[in-house]
Design a protein around this motif. Structure first.
Motif, PDB file in Angstrom:
ATOM      1  N   SER A 276      45.438  47.619  35.228  1.00 38.72           N
ATOM      2  CA  SER A 276      45.782  46.267  34.795  1.00 38.72           C
ATOM      3  C   SER A 276      44.651  45.699  33.952  1.00 38.72           C
ATOM      4  CB  SER A 276      46.039  45.407  36.031  1.00 38.72           C
ATOM      5  OG  SER A 276      45.159  44.315  36.090  1.00 38.72           O
ATOM      6  N   PHE A 277      44.957  44.677  33.196  1.00 36.35           N
ATOM      7  CA  PHE A 277      43.949  43.990  32.393  1.00 36.35           C
ATOM      8  C   PHE A 277      42.821  43.453  33.278  1.00 36.35           C
ATOM      9  CE2 PHE A 277      42.543  40.177  29.913  1.00 36.35           C
ATOM     10  CZ  PHE A 277      42.106  40.835  28.782  1.00 36.35           C
ATOM     11  N   LEU A 278      43.125  43.227  34.542  1.00 35.00           N
ATOM     12  CA  LEU A 278      42.071  42.762  35.463  1.00 35.00           C
ATOM     13  C   LEU A 278      40.993  43.820  35.653  1.00 35.00           C
ATOM     14  CD1 LEU A 278      44.291  41.016  38.150  1.00 35.00           C
ATOM     15  CD2 LEU A 278      43.135  39.993  36.182  1.00 35.00           C
ATOM     16  N   LYS A 279      41.275  45.060  35.270  1.00 34.37           N
ATOM     17  CA  LYS A 279      40.297  46.147  35.378  1.00 34.37           C
ATOM     18  C   LYS A 279      39.682  46.455  34.025  1.00 34.37           C
ATOM     19  CE  LYS A 279      40.875  46.993  39.769  1.00 34.37           C
ATOM     20  NZ  LYS A 279      39.754  46.735  40.691  1.00 34.37           N
ATOM     21  N   ARG A 280      39.893  45.581  33.049  1.00 37.47           N
ATOM     22  CA  ARG A 280      39.323  45.778  31.720  1.00 37.47           C
ATOM     23  C   ARG A 280      37.803  45.792  31.794  1.00 37.47           C
ATOM     24  NH1 ARG A 280      40.059  40.840  32.992  1.00 37.47           N
ATOM     25  NH2 ARG A 280      38.774  39.117  32.254  1.00 37.47           N
ATOM     26  N   GLY A 281      37.148  46.223  30.718  1.00 32.57           N
ATOM     27  CA  GLY A 281      35.701  46.217  30.755  1.00 32.57           C
ATOM     28  C   GLY A 281      35.104  46.490  29.395  1.00 32.57           C
ATOM     29  N   SER A 282      35.909  46.863  28.437  1.00 33.94           N
ATOM     30  CA  SER A 282      35.349  47.181  27.130  1.00 33.94           C
ATOM     31  C   SER A 282      35.790  46.100  26.129  1.00 33.94           C
ATOM     32  CB  SER A 282      35.795  48.584  26.736  1.00 33.94           C
ATOM     33  OG  SER A 282      35.218  48.933  25.492  1.00 33.94           O
TER      34      SER A 282
ATOM     35  N   LEU B 369      30.177  44.068  39.391  1.00 37.07           N
ATOM     36  CA  LEU B 369      30.217  42.631  39.068  1.00 37.07           C
ATOM     37  C   LEU B 369      30.672  41.915  40.326  1.00 37.07           C
ATOM     38  CD1 LEU B 369      31.945  41.620  35.708  1.00 37.07           C
ATOM     39  CD2 LEU B 369      29.656  41.081  36.481  1.00 37.07           C
ATOM     40  N   VAL B 370      30.068  40.782  40.618  1.00 37.40           N
ATOM     41  CA  VAL B 370      30.452  40.100  41.855  1.00 37.40           C
ATOM     42  C   VAL B 370      31.765  39.339  41.678  1.00 37.40           C
ATOM     43  CG1 VAL B 370      28.183  39.961  42.893  1.00 37.40           C
ATOM     44  CG2 VAL B 370      28.876  38.277  41.178  1.00 37.40           C
ATOM     45  N   ASP B 371      32.427  39.057  42.794  1.00 42.68           N
ATOM     46  CA  ASP B 371      33.749  38.445  42.789  1.00 42.68           C
ATOM     47  C   ASP B 371      33.797  37.083  42.094  1.00 42.68           C
ATOM     48  OD1 ASP B 371      34.816  40.569  44.022  1.00 42.68           O
ATOM     49  OD2 ASP B 371      35.161  39.602  45.954  1.00 42.68           O
ATOM     50  N   GLU B 372      32.764  36.259  42.301  1.00 36.40           N
ATOM     51  CA  GLU B 372      32.816  34.922  41.711  1.00 36.40           C
ATOM     52  C   GLU B 372      32.829  35.014  40.180  1.00 36.40           C
ATOM     53  OE1 GLU B 372      29.331  34.953  44.055  1.00 36.40           O
ATOM     54  OE2 GLU B 372      31.107  36.032  44.744  1.00 36.40           O
ATOM     55  N   VAL B 373      32.018  35.948  39.663  1.00 38.98           N
ATOM     56  CA  VAL B 373      31.986  36.121  38.213  1.00 38.98           C
ATOM     57  C   VAL B 373      33.325  36.655  37.726  1.00 38.98           C
ATOM     58  CG1 VAL B 373      30.838  37.319  36.327  1.00 38.98           C
ATOM     59  CG2 VAL B 373      29.500  36.421  38.237  1.00 38.98           C
ATOM     60  N   LEU B 374      33.905  37.570  38.476  1.00 39.73           N
ATOM     61  CA  LEU B 374      35.223  38.107  38.108  1.00 39.73           C
ATOM     62  C   LEU B 374      36.279  37.012  38.056  1.00 39.73           C
ATOM     63  CD1 LEU B 374      35.817  41.506  39.887  1.00 39.73           C
ATOM     64  CD2 LEU B 374      35.949  40.988  37.444  1.00 39.73           C
ATOM     65  N   LEU B 376      35.855  33.934  37.503  1.00 38.10           N
ATOM     66  CA  LEU B 376      35.553  33.097  36.345  1.00 38.10           C
ATOM     67  C   LEU B 376      36.019  33.756  35.050  1.00 38.10           C
ATOM     68  CD1 LEU B 376      34.061  30.686  35.040  1.00 38.10           C
ATOM     69  CD2 LEU B 376      31.962  32.044  35.140  1.00 38.10           C
ATOM     70  N   ILE B 377      35.649  35.021  34.827  1.00 43.19           N
ATOM     71  CA  ILE B 377      36.016  35.623  33.535  1.00 43.19           C
ATOM     72  C   ILE B 377      37.505  35.938  33.471  1.00 43.19           C
ATOM     73  CG2 ILE B 377      33.685  36.511  33.057  1.00 43.19           C
ATOM     74  CD1 ILE B 377      34.798  39.326  33.637  1.00 43.19           C
ATOM     75  N   ASP B 378      38.118  36.199  34.622  1.00 43.38           N
ATOM     76  CA  ASP B 378      39.567  36.419  34.597  1.00 43.38           C
ATOM     77  C   ASP B 378      40.291  35.109  34.277  1.00 43.38           C
ATOM     78  OD1 ASP B 378      39.371  39.096  35.030  1.00 43.38           O
ATOM     79  OD2 ASP B 378      39.834  39.041  37.165  1.00 43.38           O
ATOM     80  N   PHE B 379      39.848  34.033  34.874  1.00 42.26           N
ATOM     81  CA  PHE B 379      40.474  32.747  34.539  1.00 42.26           C
ATOM     82  C   PHE B 379      40.321  32.456  33.049  1.00 42.26           C
ATOM     83  CE2 PHE B 379      40.166  28.228  33.657  1.00 42.26           C
ATOM     84  CZ  PHE B 379      41.451  27.853  34.015  1.00 42.26           C
ATOM     85  N   ILE B 380      39.117  32.677  32.534  1.00 40.83           N
ATOM     86  CA  ILE B 380      38.847  32.413  31.109  1.00 40.83           C
ATOM     87  C   ILE B 380      39.783  33.225  30.209  1.00 40.83           C
ATOM     88  CG2 ILE B 380      37.125  32.887  29.312  1.00 40.83           C
ATOM     89  CD1 ILE B 380      34.993  31.936  31.355  1.00 40.83           C
ATOM     90  N   ALA B 381      40.002  34.480  30.576  1.00 42.19           N
ATOM     91  CA  ALA B 381      40.868  35.335  29.746  1.00 42.19           C
ATOM     92  C   ALA B 381      42.290  34.802  29.684  1.00 42.19           C
ATOM     93  CB  ALA B 381      40.865  36.767  30.286  1.00 42.19           C
ATOM     94  N   TYR B 382      42.768  34.269  30.806  1.00 38.83           N
ATOM     95  CA  TYR B 382      44.162  33.822  30.864  1.00 38.83           C
ATOM     96  C   TYR B 382      44.325  32.345  30.503  1.00 38.83           C
ATOM     97  CZ  TYR B 382      45.669  38.320  32.604  1.00 38.83           C
ATOM     98  OH  TYR B 382      45.965  39.654  32.695  1.00 38.83           O
ATOM     99  N   GLY B 397      45.039  36.944  41.106  1.00 41.36           N
ATOM    100  CA  GLY B 397      44.795  37.160  42.531  1.00 41.36           C
ATOM    101  C   GLY B 397      43.717  36.269  43.108  1.00 41.36           C
ATOM    102  N   VAL B 398      43.589  35.064  42.588  1.00 39.45           N
ATOM    103  CA  VAL B 398      42.562  34.132  43.071  1.00 39.45           C
ATOM    104  C   VAL B 398      43.258  32.827  43.460  1.00 39.45           C
ATOM    105  CG1 VAL B 398      40.482  32.843  42.436  1.00 39.45           C
ATOM    106  CG2 VAL B 398      40.856  35.154  41.527  1.00 39.45           C
TER     107      VAL B 398
END
Lengths: 419, 419, 419
Positions: A276-282, B369-374, B376-382, B397-398
């Motif tokens: 999933s996009f949640l596993k993106r990294g590049s 990468l720690v969960d809090e950062v994830l 944050l960046i997942d929210f930003i992407a969406y 999933g948050v």
């Protein structure tokens, strides 16, 4: 491809600097149309600022009696990326504050960087760290970090239309093979493939840059044209090992790029893994970021962060193989061919055509029909202008590879047109 | 909440009458803005007619020598709801025609009503019925059924917009605790919660009435404003036990009310049970009826009709607990907060923002990468204006609880706006 | 139905010829409005050309001493369909080049045709072939293949609207019972059923022709009216055995025809089998072909090509039964009734209607509700104009058969209208 990777392997690359430039020069040897960008330190690119340029000549840790314990000459992973210079005798305790290891993989040297905070550091295996038992050490890092520029490159190959297909990869990693020399060497082979195509419906854009900041800088210069013309883009990363195939979805997994990758992999290697996009990294992070929202997904063999050697010294030339690189290259060329032929096709006749009179159907009717005839009549049934070629391939369970000659044959018999 | 339920428990409530009025008075003590409606007997409300008002003072079955066998004073469930008055000596056989039991639960008294056909009746346990062995009994029901009115109540708390969120429950059941004093006491606590909110984006409507006819009457007076303004409504019923959480879908399970309940319960109590609208049974029947079609779903702990004590004397104060009520209250306040923050957010920058320079991202890069950062960046992407906050919460999933401070932080850094 | 099939069984039918005409005459005896088409040899129909007309009088293989080894008089399957005439003494080897068997089913004679390439042939069991041990044989096929015409037939029964429902089947197979006399005899029974309906909302079109070329010819003459008016069509094929029920999806499985078949079979015979359009094989090939794209799916008991006796001499009168035919007939009449009643219904009142005062609801309320009341109140809830009757039936889990009297009752009480 493997030999090109071998040639590039020893060079110390980073976000910026001469290692990157030299690698790009070697990678694009013989390409007339390579375009490079040099973006000066301090330039604002979207929310980011281009950092200083980093160059390094060497570095080591010595005992006071001159015995080298750690040497950049052995592997450039020993110096943390973007390390500031130092030349000092310091205590063991002070040194240890600047040492990075991967304790769960005690034999391997981790790949560590500090691009946006100035500090110095050495990376080494946990075992090498345990062996640092002297009271004092002489530490030397012969680097500099100063005004310079960030280097990007692209090759744009014109097609019949302005609509674009993009392949992108990154060249900012030092001596690691799968992540990331595999992407650049497959990328180069694909440029040669596209240049050799007898005709091209689409324009092809091949982009190479340092990860993250490089993509952001590239987007800041090319976003308008990409928003207008890009129909499908692919980030090539970790495409050199020979374990599996992986696909990293775009943000909503619903772009043409996603559709073609799923289609090709489902026939080429049905056991492929989907992330999933949640596993993106590049660089799909940037291409799919909010507001940018381009149709870009990722293609890997074993995905970054999913194999044990990732971001360590164990990601060396033994991890990749010509066979591994070749597999990714073949998937990519299948993707190109599927996109070139992808269209909404329509039959020119009502009802099924009489295939028998054209030698395309058996003349006696008894139980059973062979697979080639089935693929043909199933394609004909769905060539109604509703789904494109990729969708028809999914629906009837026949790879695009096999549908392409059918499209050609029906077109030749004037039974098929594009909608 | 539990104490308020204890205080209300002994009162004999029904569709109409003074028990309902007194319970409503106690339940809304201290609320300045409670509005009550008295709708006279005989009023046409949609397809229905408001029935006569019923009041009861007492009732019993005695042996001819004056021994009380069944007494309303023990529990008001002994008299069938809306029972007509009687005072007569009758044979055992005649009496038995007016006795209601739950034979499969022989120790419990069932809750039985006859709102729309005039008859009298006693409810008792199957064991009590078996003990009726005398030839004749003296039966007394001291009730009256005459012109009067149906009582409804609501509290409307204004917000920044006219768009409304509604919580509704019903108060027409006699001495049963979970069904239904739990709904009213949680409902009251939510009114206090909303009144205490520093600011409110939405207007909140809290409705309480007798079930079915009450909702129909309420809708007949308020349908236009609800059709115009209601964005999400919730029927609170059976919210006091401590066994599970349940959600009763709206008719098509696709409203904002459904979406927020599923989102909150999926993180708060992932094992929650979903009941299709075909399993409805409370006032969502009216709110989702054909033509009314409001965005309303149901929230329960163990759902009505799904627990053994339902509609019997065993649904007493021991079945509910403060912990049980508190759980439903917390789910409801999470729903309120999720709705208050729910919006289509958009990042103000292209590409990922540089979080490092704002202290929101680690400055060295190594594996992991720690969960809090994830989050944050997942929210930003969406945060691209496509999905609302609830959809993003589902996708990445948050829980919304964790996204709310992220929204605040990004807004403060001027990186985020509402679409 | 079974007797009609018995009467038709011995006739030798083919794509064209007098056997087809005679069968059509018998099948439609007593129908005033049967319309037949004779389309001359050589006529262009879409991409096809009407072939020559074939008639056969007899044929056999004899030993030179006059012993008949194979005789058309035993079963007309012995002569390959569209066989050219021959009368010659030939060697065993030459004969074998013209012999067709089904080696995996050695006792059965296969059904083989050669419509579009002129050749002669005999079909026999593998065992019969093994017994051909003489050096020479006398072979006779007394057929002719010359200018003539292709015969089609239809019956159109007018309804209140021009919108059409179509049932189609084919009559071009020689002596085989399930495939395909079952389709024609059920088709005839349905004509009688529709003629007997007291009123008809829709116009009904019953089409019968030879398979493939016949449908193409029929479509070439009727495509415009079908494109304009057809709302659902059904190909009846292999509807006489008693093993299962099957449904062959239309191309995208999303037409009203698909929806009603799935609905009816799901309640009538929940274990029914669904075959994707990729498993098609009868005239849905033409009705769903690219450009034609009519809403047509297939109905079978055990589907063609899915039972062992298919296209062999074992598909005889013992394979079908009245019970088998009757089952298909009942499914078809349920489909007709469901379509006649299918509409978007809307309640005329807001909120639930008060069913009690109309005698439609129990007057005391205690735990539990009976199924009939549930079906009624669930239908009422969904009668909001959104989904049609078939969709409501699917949603609430109640067969249309049971909803039809509910629709009638609510309409009579003026609680329900069509949208």
């Amino acid at each position: 491809m493997y030999q090109l990777a071998e040639r590039l392997f020893p060079i110390c690359r980073s976000l910026t600097g001469n290692g990157f430039r030299e690698s790009l020069r070697i990678l694009t040897e013989g390409l007339a149309d390579i375009r490079t960008y040099e973006i000066p330190t301090g330039t604002q690119v979207f929310d980011w600022t281009v950092p200083k340029e980093w160059n390094i000549r060497g570095g080591y840790i010595e005992t006071l009696d001159g015995k080298r314990v750690i040497d950049f000459a052995d592997t450039n992973l020993h110096i943390m990326g973007y390390s500031t210079p130092i030349d000092a005798v310091i205590s063991r305790d002070e040194l240890l504050e600047h040492v990075y290891t991967q304790p769960d993989q005690p034999d391997w040297i981790p790949y560590v960087t500090s691009y946006y905070k100035e500090r110095w550091g050495f990376c080494m295996s946990e075992k090498q760290k345990q062996a640092l038992t002297e009271a004092q050490y002489h530490v030397v890092i012969d680097s500099d970090l100063k005004e310079g520029s960030l280097t990007l490159g692209d090759v744009v190959i014109k097609g019949e239309t302005d609509e674009e297909i993009m392949f992108t990869t990154y060249l900012c990693h030092p001596s690691m093979a799968n992540n990331e020399l595999s992407g650049p060497v497959v990328w180069r082979a694909l440029i040669d493939y596209v240049l050799a195509m007898p005709k091209r419906r689409y324009t092809y854009r091949f982009v190479i840059n340092p990860e993250t900041i490089g993509s952001i800088a590239y987007l800041s210069k090319n976003l308008d044209v990409l928003k207008k013309n890009l129909i499908a883009g692919f980030v090539l990363s970790c495409v050199g090992d020979n374990r599996t195939y992986s696909y990293v979805e775009s943000k909503y997994a619903n772009t043409l790029a996603d559709r073609v990758v799923r289609n090709v992999l489902s026939y080429h290697y049905p056991e492929y893994k989907t992330y999933s996009f949640l596993k993106r990294g590049s660089d799909e992070r940037q291409y799919c970021s909010a507001g940018v929202d381009l149709p870009v997904c990722g293609i890997c063999r074993t995905k970054y962060a999913e194999y044990p050697e990732y971001h360590t010294s164990a990601d060396d030339m033994s991890l990749i193989s010509l066979e591994g690189l070749q597999g990714a290259y073949e998937v990519s060329t299948k993707i190109i061919n599927a996109l070139e032929y992808n269209a909404h096709y329509m039959m020119t006749c009502m009802g099924e055509p009489q295939l028998g009179k054209r030698g395309l159907y058996p003349t006696t009717s008894q139980k059973g029909l062979v697979d080639e005839v089935l693929a043909l009549i199933d394609f004909i049934a769905y060539a109604d202008g509703q789904g494109d070629l990729i969708e028809i391939s999914n629906t009837i369970g026949v790879p695009v590879d096999i549908l392409i000659p059918i499209v050609d044959k029906l077109t030749e018999h004037q039974l098929l047109i594009k909608k």
